[in-house]
Scaffold this motif. Structure first.
Motif, short mmCIF file in Angstrom:
data_model
loop_
_atom_site.label_atom_id
_atom_site.label_comp_id
_atom_site.label_asym_id
_atom_site.label_seq_id
_atom_site.Cartn_x
_atom_site.Cartn_y
_atom_site.Cartn_z
N ARG A 198 0.64 -1.10 0.13
CA ARG A 198 0.10 0.06 -0.01
C ARG A 198 0.84 1.24 0.10
N HIS A 199 2.02 1.36 0.59
CA HIS A 199 2.69 2.31 0.89
C HIS A 199 3.89 2.64 -0.43
N ILE A 200 3.91 1.76 -1.57
CA ILE A 200 4.89 1.89 -2.37
C ILE A 200 4.15 2.55 -3.64
N ASN A 201 4.89 3.49 -4.40
CA ASN A 201 4.62 4.32 -5.61
C ASN A 201 4.67 3.32 -6.57
N CYS A 249 0.72 -12.72 -8.83
CA CYS A 249 -0.22 -11.63 -9.53
C CYS A 249 -0.15 -10.54 -8.68
N ARG A 250 -0.31 -10.84 -7.12
CA ARG A 250 -0.47 -9.75 -6.14
C ARG A 250 0.83 -8.90 -6.17
N CYS A 251 1.85 -9.25 -6.49
CA CYS A 251 3.43 -8.74 -6.19
C CYS A 251 3.78 -8.13 -7.46
N PHE A 252 2.98 -8.03 -8.59
CA PHE A 252 3.52 -7.60 -9.97
C PHE A 252 3.16 -6.23 -10.07
N PHE A 253 4.04 -5.25 -9.86
CA PHE A 253 3.88 -3.89 -9.66
C PHE A 253 4.91 -3.20 -10.64
N VAL A 273 9.00 -1.96 -14.66
CA VAL A 273 9.99 -1.18 -13.66
C VAL A 273 9.75 -1.36 -12.54
N MET A 274 10.64 -2.34 -11.68
CA MET A 274 10.58 -2.39 -10.29
C MET A 274 11.86 -1.91 -9.47
N ASP A 275 11.36 -1.48 -8.19
CA ASP A 275 12.63 -0.77 -7.33
C ASP A 275 13.29 -2.43 -6.69
N PRO A 276 14.46 -2.21 -6.62
CA PRO A 276 15.28 -3.63 -6.33
C PRO A 276 14.86 -4.04 -4.74
N PHE A 277 14.33 -3.16 -3.99
CA PHE A 277 13.76 -3.49 -2.67
C PHE A 277 12.69 -4.41 -2.86
N LEU A 278 11.69 -3.91 -3.62
CA LEU A 278 10.48 -4.65 -4.17
C LEU A 278 10.84 -6.09 -4.63
#
Ligand code: SF4
Ligand code: SF4
Length: 236
Positions: free
Chosen positions: A22-25, A124-128, A140-145
């Motif tokens: 919820r807190h990631i852009n 599916c839930r984690c694909f941002f 494009v994913m942040d490395p921490f994600l």
């Protein structure tokens, strides 16, 4: 562990992940579905939940969609996430996976909406993506994600140890076949000759040194998971 206990833990894992995500852009919005392809992977535990949902809600017709997609080239992993982590520990290269894939839409996608959204697997839930995939033709994913996603994949596999891992279509069609849901529920499925990778315990979490500190609050929450509706009547 009973299937109800495993599903209980899976739910809590999803809750922890939802709170984190919820807190990631991200650029992801409802109706944006270029990422919904038939290359999603998951465990048999997640598959069991989807199959039970389709059967209990009278949506068996959706299995036809899966069967229609089964002839297309899709990502069919040869090893699980925890096996990959074990190879990394041994400084061994993972096997080469087939990269010649169709990017056809997921069989559960209809009018850019997911037909099984509440039951969708973690893959599916984690694909941002932080940018619209249409812009770059990739996410494009942040490395921490990426690190957090990998850790969750490892834990979800760990819950379903002895179960199987694979492409969503393969896992669901396996579980739909006669008697398989019951067979799986009874924890008696590891000898099934499916060719799908077998789930393994976590030997080591794939967390790079730069994320060791940052991921601690999430690991703490995972470690604090308790069985809420234990079938044995006991708390873990
Ligand atoms: S990952 Fe890409 S295609 Fe999927 S919802 Fe996000 S922006 Fe859209
Ligand atoms: S299961 Fe749903 S969320 Fe996952 S890829 Fe298919 S349509 Fe998209």
């Amino acid at each position: 562990m009973e299937i109800t206990d495993k599903l209980d833990i899976l739910d809590q894992m999803y809750d922890i992940y939802d709170t984190f995500s919820r807190h990631i852009n991200v650029a992801c919005v409802r109706g944006c579905a270029a990422c919904c392809t038939q290359n999603v992977t998951m465990t048999t535990l997640e598959g069991y939940r989807i199959v039970e949902h389709l059967i209990s809600t009278g949506k068996q017709d959706l299995f036809h969609r899966l069967r229609r997609s089964a002839h297309q080239k899709r990502f069919q992993p040869t090893i699980s996430t925890n096996e990959l982590a074990a190879l990394c520990m041994q400084h061994k290269d993972p096997p080469e996976e087939n990269s010649d894939l169709d990017r056809a839409a997921c069989p559960f996608l209809s009018n850019n909406e997911c037909l099984i959204y509440p039951e969708r697997p973690f893959g599916c839930r984690c694909f941002f993506s932080t940018q619209k995939c249409e812009t770059n033709a990739y996410a494009v994913m942040d490395p921490f994600l990426v690190t957090v996603n990998t850790v969750f994949l490892q834990f979800i596999e760990h819950i379903d140890v002895g179960g199987l891992f694979g492409n969503m279509i393969d896992v669901l069609l396996l579980l739909e076949s006669e008697g398989q849901p019951k067979h799986y529920k009874l924890n008696a499925r590891t000898n099934h000759p499916t060719g799908l990778p077998v789930n393994r315990c976590i030997q080591r979490l794939l967390v790079p040194p730069e994320h060791h500190l940052k991921i601690q609050p999430i690991l703490q929450k995972i470690n604090n998971i308790k069985l809420l509706h234990s079938s044995s009547g006991k708390q873990r």
